[in-house]
Design an enzyme around this catalytic site. Structure first.
Site, mmCIF file in Angstrom:
data_model
loop_
_atom_site.group_PDB
_atom_site.id
_atom_site.type_symbol
_atom_site.label_atom_id
_atom_site.label_comp_id
_atom_site.label_asym_id
_atom_site.label_seq_id
_atom_site.Cartn_x
_atom_site.Cartn_y
_atom_site.Cartn_z
ATOM 1 N N THR A 17 4.236 -0.630 4.156
ATOM 2 C CA THR A 17 3.673 -1.681 3.215
ATOM 3 C C THR A 17 4.489 -1.760 1.874
ATOM 4 O OG1 THR A 17 1.671 -1.548 4.220
ATOM 5 C CG2 THR A 17 1.709 -2.436 1.885
ATOM 6 N N SER A 63 4.396 2.163 9.761
ATOM 7 C CA SER A 63 4.322 3.681 10.200
ATOM 8 C C SER A 63 3.115 3.901 11.181
ATOM 9 C CB SER A 63 4.225 4.535 8.928
ATOM 10 O OG SER A 63 2.921 4.553 8.447
ATOM 11 N N THR A 96 1.796 4.101 4.639
ATOM 12 C CA THR A 96 0.593 4.919 4.175
ATOM 13 C C THR A 96 0.016 5.347 5.482
ATOM 14 O OG1 THR A 96 -0.716 3.135 4.160
ATOM 15 C CG2 THR A 96 -0.002 3.927 2.229
ATOM 16 N N ASP A 97 0.016 4.715 6.658
ATOM 17 C CA ASP A 97 -0.888 5.052 7.815
ATOM 18 C C ASP A 97 -0.568 6.463 8.306
ATOM 19 O OD1 ASP A 97 -2.443 2.889 7.611
ATOM 20 O OD2 ASP A 97 -1.245 1.834 8.971
HETATM 21 C C1 SIN Z 1 2.144 1.301 7.305
HETATM 22 O O1 SIN Z 1 1.717 2.394 7.299
HETATM 23 O O2 SIN Z 1 3.452 1.165 7.442
HETATM 24 C C2 SIN Z 1 1.348 0.284 6.957
HETATM 25 C C3 SIN Z 1 0.371 0.354 6.010
HETATM 26 C C4 SIN Z 1 0.815 0.822 4.814
HETATM 27 O O3 SIN Z 1 1.927 1.267 4.361
HETATM 28 O O4 SIN Z 1 -0.041 0.882 3.811
#
Ligand code: SIN
Length: 318
Positions: A17, A63, A96-97
């Site tokens: 993100t 991710s 973040t995931d």
């Molecule tokens: C991801 O994990 O690539 C999408 C969600 C995020 O980064 O918050």
């Protein structure tokens, strides 16, 4: 702790993100991750011009779709950069995931003595108030600060260790926590305030893992997670064993307790040579103690990190 910009800091972009964009600035959920290049992320933060940076795009993934193949590539790229004398640290922009899984993987396979700083964002780069630019600046600040070391995750002003870091919220900007241990350090106004020791992994195991993980990822041992829940019948266990699972992490209730039907199935799998660990589906606390006769505990590791750890341990045994 003073900042030091004497060596290069390499920023490896993997997507997420933090590099995401939406059609409307007010849209924080309907975006596509991994749209902007890492050089664009750096260019958006004027204060980063004070540092000697190199940006390298490794991938552009959401991710949630992180793969073992990309982990293999990422670990090799980070190791290559860390081996350079003119590189003092590596920063990885990530989603973040699955950030906590990548953090644990890199911690174990690199046992880095230079800083390897993972950062991410909850809001896309196109948002009215994106969190990515501050997180990236903070990550570079941590990377440039003398004395910092090991795999560290920098989000919302906190530096979280690979063992404790966990995404605990699906929307809030302050989405990460560090269980009961708390942050390793804070980043405040461009200064790092250390709170406890930097993470340290076993260098001997890391060296062995770097050799073991060279084999094609299709040959990495398959490890799956099964959840204990009301109405559980354990039927997934033999199905996963039939699929080739060599390890199973049971995401148990409370202190790693298991539905009786799931435990019966897991003990059958264990008797067939499958490695079985118990973790907890509670958001903090892990599994405490190892009562006589109980299936092995994953300790403080979350089920997702325990899966990574069991896979690595099976790699070392192969
Ligand atoms: C991801 O994990 O690539 C999408 C969600 C995020 O980064 O918050």
């Amino acid at each position: 702790m003073p900042s030091n910009s004497s060596g290069h800091i390499v920023i490896l972009g993997t997507g997420g993100t933090i590099a995401g964009t939406a059609a409307a600035a007010a849209d924080n959920v309907g975006y596509q991750a991994g749209q902007l290049g890492v050089a664009q992320l750096v260019a958006a933060v004027p204060a980063l011009a004070a540092h000697a940076l190199e940006a390298r795009q490794l991938a552009q993934v959401d991710s949630k779709d992180m793969s073992h193949a990309l982990w293999q590539q990422l670990a090799a790229a980070v190791a290559e950069e860390l081996a350079r004398e003119d590189v003092q640290a590596v920063v990885v922009t990530h989603g973040t995931d699955t950030l906590e899984e990548t953090a644990w993987f890199l911690h174990r396979v690199l046992a880095a003595t230079k800083p390897v700083v993972l950062t991410a964002a909850m809001r896309p780069a196109s948002a009215l108030m994106p969190d990515g630019p501050q997180n990236l600046l903070d990550a570079v600040t941590v990377a440039a600060t003398p004395g910092t070391r090991g795999v560290l995750c920098v989000l919302a002003g906190r530096v979280l260790g690979p063992e404790d870091v966990r995404k605990v919220h699906g929307y809030r900007v302050d989405a990460f926590a560090a269980d009961e241990a708390g942050p390793v350090a804070l980043v405040q106004e461009g200064q790092v305030r250390a709170l406890r020791a930097w993470p340290q992994a076993d260098p001997g195991e890391a060296a062995a893992l770097q050799v073991a993980m060279q084999r094609p990822v299709a040959q990495w041992p398959r490890v799956d997670i099964v959840t204990s829940h009301a109405g559980c019948d354990g039927a997934l266990v033999p199905a996963l064993v039939a699929l080739g699972s060599r390890g199973l992490v049971a995401e148990g209730t409370g202190n790693g307790t298991l539905h009786a039907a799931l435990e019966v199935a897991l003990r059958v799998a264990q008797a067939q040579g499958v490695a079985v660990w118990r973790a907890s589906r509670c958001w903090a606390g892990g599994v405490v103690g190892q009562p006589e006769g109980a299936l092995p505990s994953a300790g403080v590791l979350t089920p997702a990190k325990a899966r990574v750890e069991l896979m690595l341990q099976l790699m070392l045994r192969a």
